[in-house]
Design an enzyme around this catalytic site. Sequence first.
Site, short mmCIF file in Angstrom:
data_model
loop_
_atom_site.label_atom_id
_atom_site.label_comp_id
_atom_site.label_asym_id
_atom_site.label_seq_id
_atom_site.Cartn_x
_atom_site.Cartn_y
_atom_site.Cartn_z
N SER A 274 72.03 16.22 88.28
CA SER A 274 70.84 16.64 89.02
C SER A 274 71.12 17.89 89.86
O SER A 274 72.27 18.19 90.22
CB SER A 274 70.39 15.51 89.94
OG SER A 274 71.40 15.26 90.89
N THR A 275 70.05 18.58 90.21
CA THR A 275 70.18 19.78 91.04
C THR A 275 70.73 19.42 92.41
O THR A 275 71.57 20.15 92.96
CB THR A 275 68.82 20.49 91.15
OG1 THR A 275 68.43 20.91 89.82
CG2 THR A 275 68.89 21.73 92.03
N GLU B 211 75.03 22.67 84.90
CA GLU B 211 73.86 22.38 84.06
C GLU B 211 73.04 21.35 84.81
O GLU B 211 73.38 20.16 84.82
CB GLU B 211 74.30 21.83 82.70
CG GLU B 211 75.10 22.80 81.85
CD GLU B 211 74.26 23.90 81.25
OE1 GLU B 211 73.03 23.94 81.49
OE2 GLU B 211 74.82 24.75 80.54
N CYS C 73 67.57 16.51 79.66
CA CYS C 73 67.41 17.62 80.60
C CYS C 73 66.44 18.65 80.07
O CYS C 73 65.53 19.08 80.77
CB CYS C 73 68.76 18.25 80.88
SG CYS C 73 69.66 18.69 79.39
#
Length: 475
Positions: free
Chosen positions: A228-229, A249, A283
């Site tokens: 996750s970001t 990523e 994703c």
Amino acid sequence: MPVTDSTLTSYQDLLAAVSATGEGRDILDPATGELVGKAPVHTVEDLEKAVSAARAAQPSWAALGHAGRREALMQAADAVDASAEALAELLSREQGKPLNGPNARFEVGGAAAWLRAAASFDLEPEVLVDDDGGRAELHYRPLGVVGAIGPWNWPMMISVWQLAPSLRMGNTVVMKPSEYTPLSVLALAAVLNQVLPADVLHVVSGGRDVGETLAAHPDVDKIMFTGSTATGKAIIRSSADTVKRLTLELGGNDAGIVLPDADPKAIAEGLFWGAFINTGQTCAAMKRLYVHEDIYDGVVDALAEVARAMPMGVGLDENNVLGPLQNKAQFQIVADLVQAAKDAGARIVTGGDPQADQPGYFYPATLVADIDNHNPLVAQEQFGPALPIIRYSSVDEAVEMANALDVGLGASVWSSDKDAALAVAARIQAGTVWINKHGTVDPRMPFGGAKQSGYGLEFGVEGLKALGAPQVLSY
Ligand code: NAD
């Protein structure tokens, strides 16, 4: 050891090889709630041992040179092939994805394919200058030890995306799999370690503390992170003191734009798999679909027809092509976002009604029409089988909505006119833009995100370069 002597070709043997010997953590099948196995719970002390061993093994691994390492990766791919069915079964039981469709067998096949691809690319030194004044070349040296931290959605494939280029470039690897899918990564590594030299590849099956320590570790030279970001930002912070190299990523919220000249029936199946591959837990899956008002109803109807025909259920049933959500938290995210969309007046075309009485985290393939672009189901990464379909009237408006978020992993444009689609694609802020398809990755094509979807590229020659330390020789 030759792969033909592998003992890891049966599911039971593979599971036994990776299960905790003493106390372990129960891993439950997300489709049935049954016990899959017990995962070892490794600690920060285990991580320290793994990093030391990987550091000690790195010089002799690097000394094999590209030719020796290419050969080893080819053997590793053969080992995956030999254990493919056992790996697919474990992946299906632990992750939930069906054996068939673009799911467990497909993922294991992809793992072998990416190993072979990483072995096959040529990476010659680049001649930068060669004239009367002298010569300069750009080489890529090994970095040292690479830490690889991964998610739960494609655990085997993404592990290979991280470890294959790392090994090819002469680095050794310490992996930290997701707490949700450790057995899949341990099993993959057990299979690979039949043919790789000792200590070149380690897996430390621990929690967030192990991930944090790996990201901050002074003896780790690079982190390959997929997740996750929010976690990506934490890793940037914890890696700062050692100025570690990073490939990130991160999360996405991919837009698809259907232009007015598209043929709804012809694109419906491609749209479906673009959004619902791995039951939406991908994703670079399409997570919001913008459709021109002229063909909006036709696209919604054609997509609904495809969605209703796709069997969902337990992964080991050969008929199914959609599985459960991998974990309860993810199920709840999807359920809450769809409920919020309903509450805001959006129209549920199909799905949206999970059966409360059945075991497993099954959420039906859900299409949500007549939804506002600011609704949370559109603006947040739902990471599940719920696709919001937003109506637009001008292409400028669609492009603006597609670009409005702070992530940009992939995107797609759907049209009967390739040139028109390419012109729109050029205006979209995303690492990859597909035309009349979505999410089809290829080991020859560099893959990475724009904006807060991350930085650094994976795959292809660019992906190899990202696992090397660039060094200019000038003489
Ligand atoms: P996550 O960020 O919750 O966890 C990923 C990994 O990071 C896990 O192994 C976890 O233990 C570890 N971790 C958690 N906190 C950490 C910390 N502070 N330091 C170091 N490690 C830490 O992600 P997830 O829920 O497993 O995966 C889903 C997310 O991954 C989605 O956002 C999805 O878009 C993204 N994803 C991106 C790609 C891509 O290629 N861009 C591919 C797959 C998934």
